[in-house]
Design an enzyme around this catalytic site. Structure first.
Site, PDB file in Angstrom:
ATOM      1  N   LYS A  51     -22.400 -17.799  23.443  1.00  0.00           N
ATOM      2  CA  LYS A  51     -23.368 -18.514  22.618  1.00  0.00           C
ATOM      3  C   LYS A  51     -22.902 -19.923  22.270  1.00  0.00           C
ATOM      4  CE  LYS A  51     -25.813 -14.802  22.843  1.00  0.00           C
ATOM      5  NZ  LYS A  51     -24.823 -13.779  23.224  1.00  0.00           N
ATOM      6  N   TYR A  78     -27.687   0.753  22.727  1.00  0.00           N
ATOM      7  CA  TYR A  78     -27.034  -0.504  22.353  1.00  0.00           C
ATOM      8  C   TYR A  78     -25.929  -0.252  21.327  1.00  0.00           C
ATOM      9  CZ  TYR A  78     -26.313  -5.146  20.382  1.00  0.00           C
ATOM     10  OH  TYR A  78     -25.746  -6.320  19.950  1.00  0.00           O
ATOM     11  N   TYR A 118     -20.824  -5.432  24.880  1.00  0.00           N
ATOM     12  CA  TYR A 118     -21.355  -6.162  26.035  1.00  0.00           C
ATOM     13  C   TYR A 118     -20.406  -6.146  27.228  1.00  0.00           C
ATOM     14  CZ  TYR A 118     -24.692  -8.178  22.712  1.00  0.00           C
ATOM     15  OH  TYR A 118     -25.667  -8.349  21.767  1.00  0.00           O
TER      16      TYR A 118
HETATM   17  C1  LIG Z   1     -25.197 -12.429  23.587  1.00  0.00           C
HETATM   18  C2  LIG Z   1     -24.128 -11.832  24.431  1.00  0.00           C
HETATM   19  C3  LIG Z   1     -24.381 -11.458  25.771  1.00  0.00           C
HETATM   20  C4  LIG Z   1     -25.731 -11.548  26.402  1.00  0.00           C
HETATM   21  O1  LIG Z   1     -26.167 -12.838  26.681  1.00  0.00           O
HETATM   22  P1  LIG Z   1     -27.739 -13.088  26.820  1.00  0.00           P
HETATM   23  O2  LIG Z   1     -27.874 -14.522  27.091  1.00  0.00           O
HETATM   24  O3  LIG Z   1     -28.336 -12.663  25.496  1.00  0.00           O
HETATM   25  O4  LIG Z   1     -28.250 -12.195  27.904  1.00  0.00           O
HETATM   26  C5  LIG Z   1     -23.328 -10.945  26.513  1.00  0.00           C
HETATM   27  N1  LIG Z   1     -22.107 -10.803  25.981  1.00  0.00           N
HETATM   28  C6  LIG Z   1     -21.823 -11.140  24.710  1.00  0.00           C
HETATM   29  C7  LIG Z   1     -20.445 -10.929  24.210  1.00  0.00           C
HETATM   30  C8  LIG Z   1     -22.826 -11.663  23.887  1.00  0.00           C
HETATM   31  O5  LIG Z   1     -22.547 -11.982  22.620  1.00  0.00           O
END
Ligand SMILES: *Cc1c(COP(=O)(O)O)cnc(C)c1O
Length: 338
Positions: free
Chosen positions: A47, A265, A291
């Protein structure tokens, strides 16, 4: 692509490393990792790249308060709060609590990203998942009425700003690879975790714009493939249009694997735990339970299933995009995980 204003917040370029021991262990493709967990801003993550463009837009609108939303352990919210601190702006986060959680329980459970949100001075508004978007709207309106000049960053930072950030990230990778003698060619695949879709949409657009010719595979973290493909297609096309790019996308261009949704999730299982252990014990690299462990675990499973073709002459190389998330490792709910 258009030149867009950005505020340099991230440590770029992020390194690419070869995962020598893990590649050997799995006995398949050569594995590399793109360290976007090292973007530098309050433990980093994907991000931060997106926020460079949001920050520039927010300042050009004379905003005083960044507003966004996510789960209690949102990495996006934590990085937004940190960006606000760095820019001297306020930050209001609308965080979703699960249905069986009371607000005071959510408040008490200060660990991982949520602990950092507090430390960074973000104001937190709790909302049940069902009313998240209404709450976000009314929070925004109230801030406006109070003259606090709010700027809205969408869920996951996924709109033309966030997507553009990852299109430009492909330019970074293409240059890194051509400048680095350990690569004789581009990786055959980029594999990444995909959720709100902005990261993958950006990589797809960037691949066309800046000449990455391999394939891009998103491992879905929380959604069925057809829904995610749909959103990624829209995000990529919207952003392409904004840049007056000649490229357009349809669902057939988007590769998504949704075999690793597990129990949902943020609920890690064997796949995620094994990936966390393997990367830690073979490479000294941490992945998060939500993630990056899901995507890395999915990747390892696909390697074992011989999903990736290995050319007799050239082999096969895969770049795993580490999108960050490390503070979630320290969230209370994952205390007994490993
Ligand atoms: C937000 C996030 C993702 C996913 O990215 P998107 O652009 O929302 O698909 C993957 N890994 C981490 C650690 C994240 O914080």
């Amino acid at each position: 692509m258009k030149k867009m204003s950005r505020i340099p917040i991230a440590f770029l370029p992020t390194p690419i490393e070869k995962l020598t021991r893990l590649s050997q262990l799995l006995g398949g493709p050569d594995l590399y990792i793109k360290r976007d967990d090292q973007t530098g801003l309050a433990f980093g993550g994907n991000k931060t790249r997106k926020l460079e463009y949001f920050a520039a837009d927010a300042l050009s609108c004379d905003a005083k308060t960044l507003v966004t939303t996510g789960a209690a352990q949102s990495n996006h919210c934590r990085q937004t709060a940190a960006a606000a601190s760095k820019l001297g702006l306020d930050c209001v986060l609308v965080l979703t609590k699960t249905d069986d959680q009371t607000e005071s329980q959510s408040k008490k459970n200060l660990s991982g990203n949520l602990l950092l949100d507090h430390l960074l001075g973000a104001e937190i508004v709790w909302a049940a998942n069902k009313v998240r978007d209404e709450t976000l709207k009314s929070v925004f309106q109230t801030l406006q009425e109070k003259g606090r000049k709010p700027y809205m960053i969408p869920y996951g930072g996924s709109n033309k700003f966030g997507v553009s950030a990852f299109a430009f990230a492909v330019k970074e990778v293409v240059l890194q690879i051509s400048d680095n003698s350990q690569f004789d060619r581009q990786p055959d695949w980029i594999v990444l975790p995909s959720s709100s879709g902005g990261t993958q949409a950006g990589l797809l657009l960037g691949a066309r714009e800046f000449g990455y010719t391999g394939k891009i595979l998103g491992i879905s973290v929380d959604e069925k493939a057809h829904l995610l493909k749909n959103r990624i297609t829209d995000l990529a096309n919207e952003t392409a249009e904004f840049h007056a790019s000649v490229h357009r996308f349809n669902e057939k261009d988007i590769l998504i694997n949704d075999d690793f949704l597990g129990r949902g999730y943020g609920i890690p299982g064997e796949v995620e735990i094994e990936a966390m252990r393997l990367l830690a014990r073979y490479e000294g690299i941490m992945v998060d339970p939500v993630y990056t462990a899901r995507a890395a675990g999915g990747l390892f499973q696909l390697i074992r299933d011989a999903f990736f073709d290995i050319d007799l002459e050239n082999g096969c190389s895969i770049l795993f995009w580490h999108t960050g998330g490390s503070p979630a490792i320290f969230a209370d709910q994952y205390r007994d995980l490993v």
